[in-house]
Design a protein around this motif. Structure first.
Motif, PDB file in Angstrom:
ATOM      1  N   GLN A  92      55.265  52.975  -1.781  1.00 28.64           N
ATOM      2  CA  GLN A  92      53.949  52.481  -2.113  1.00 28.64           C
ATOM      3  C   GLN A  92      53.566  52.983  -3.603  1.00 28.64           C
ATOM      4  OE1 GLN A  92      52.120  51.186   0.185  1.00 28.64           O
ATOM      5  NE2 GLN A  92      54.024  50.986   1.499  1.00 28.64           N
ATOM      6  N   PRO A  93      53.376  52.158  -4.243  1.00 30.59           N
ATOM      7  CA  PRO A  93      53.014  52.093  -5.719  1.00 30.59           C
ATOM      8  C   PRO A  93      51.546  52.168  -5.697  1.00 30.59           C
ATOM      9  CG  PRO A  93      53.900  50.001  -5.498  1.00 30.59           C
ATOM     10  CD  PRO A  93      54.174  50.511  -4.227  1.00 30.59           C
ATOM     11  N   PHE A  94      50.752  53.148  -6.578  1.00 25.79           N
ATOM     12  CA  PHE A  94      49.581  53.159  -6.399  1.00 25.79           C
ATOM     13  C   PHE A  94      48.977  52.603  -7.980  1.00 25.79           C
ATOM     14  CE2 PHE A  94      50.452  56.797  -3.565  1.00 25.79           C
ATOM     15  CZ  PHE A  94      49.880  56.449  -2.864  1.00 25.79           C
ATOM     16  N   GLY A  95      49.618  52.478  -8.864  1.00 25.24           N
ATOM     17  CA  GLY A  95      49.462  52.197 -10.269  1.00 25.24           C
ATOM     18  C   GLY A  95      50.306  52.573 -11.189  1.00 25.24           C
ATOM     19  N   ILE A  98      50.235  56.394 -12.031  1.00 27.72           N
ATOM     20  CA  ILE A  98      50.279  57.067 -10.716  1.00 27.72           C
ATOM     21  C   ILE A  98      51.408  57.146  -9.961  1.00 27.72           C
ATOM     22  CG2 ILE A  98      49.103  57.772  -8.586  1.00 27.72           C
ATOM     23  CD1 ILE A  98      46.502  56.351  -9.884  1.00 27.72           C
ATOM     24  N   PRO A 100      54.240  56.860  -7.491  1.00 29.63           N
ATOM     25  CA  PRO A 100      54.329  56.178  -6.284  1.00 29.63           C
ATOM     26  C   PRO A 100      54.907  56.990  -5.008  1.00 29.63           C
ATOM     27  CG  PRO A 100      56.189  55.461  -7.403  1.00 29.63           C
ATOM     28  CD  PRO A 100      55.449  56.373  -8.445  1.00 29.63           C
ATOM     29  N   SER A 101      54.361  56.903  -3.840  1.00 23.23           N
ATOM     30  CA  SER A 101      54.661  57.699  -2.654  1.00 23.23           C
ATOM     31  C   SER A 101      55.832  56.917  -1.946  1.00 23.23           C
ATOM     32  CB  SER A 101      53.599  57.490  -1.573  1.00 23.23           C
ATOM     33  OG  SER A 101      54.018  57.971  -0.415  1.00 23.23           O
TER      34      SER A 101
END
Length: 112
Positions: A92-95, A98, A100-101
């Motif tokens: 899960q990339p956030f930006g 930031i 990622p998870s």
């Protein structure tokens, strides 16, 4: 021949119980040992995959200045390989700036 001593002949069933029990015990201990080694190997594989993914994420950020946009991007550009039949990876990339998870879930497709 001594007529006061009784000759005992073990019956066929009682003569097999002790060796059979010993064999089953050895077989059980062997199975448990193999199972423990298998569990340790699976744990080490999961740790190696986790380290490889985090290493690729950090390497991508260091080289390109942004985190990888997808798992497929890391596979194409940074040589990440894994067995999708054995592991599910939730990326899960956030930006771009930031981290990622990443969640790695081992799949139990072999019945164990």
């Amino acid at each position: 021949m001594n007529r006061f001593s009784k000759k005992r002949t073990p019956s066929s069933i009682s003569g097999l119980i002790l060796p059979l029990a010993g064999f089953l015990l050895l077989l059980f201990l062997f199975y448990m040992g193999i199972r423990q080694v298998s569990i340790q190997t699976e744990n080490q594989e999961l740790d190696s995959l986790t380290q490889a993914i985090h290493r690729n994420i950090i390497h991508c950020y260091a080289v390109e200045g942004q985190y990888p946009p997808s798992l497929e991007y890391m596979e194409e550009h940074f040589g990440l390989t894994y067995d999708p039949d054995r592991y599910y990876i939730d990326y899960q990339p956030f930006g771009a700036n930031i981290m990622p998870s990443v969640t790695i879930i081992p799949l139990k497709g072999d019945g164990s």
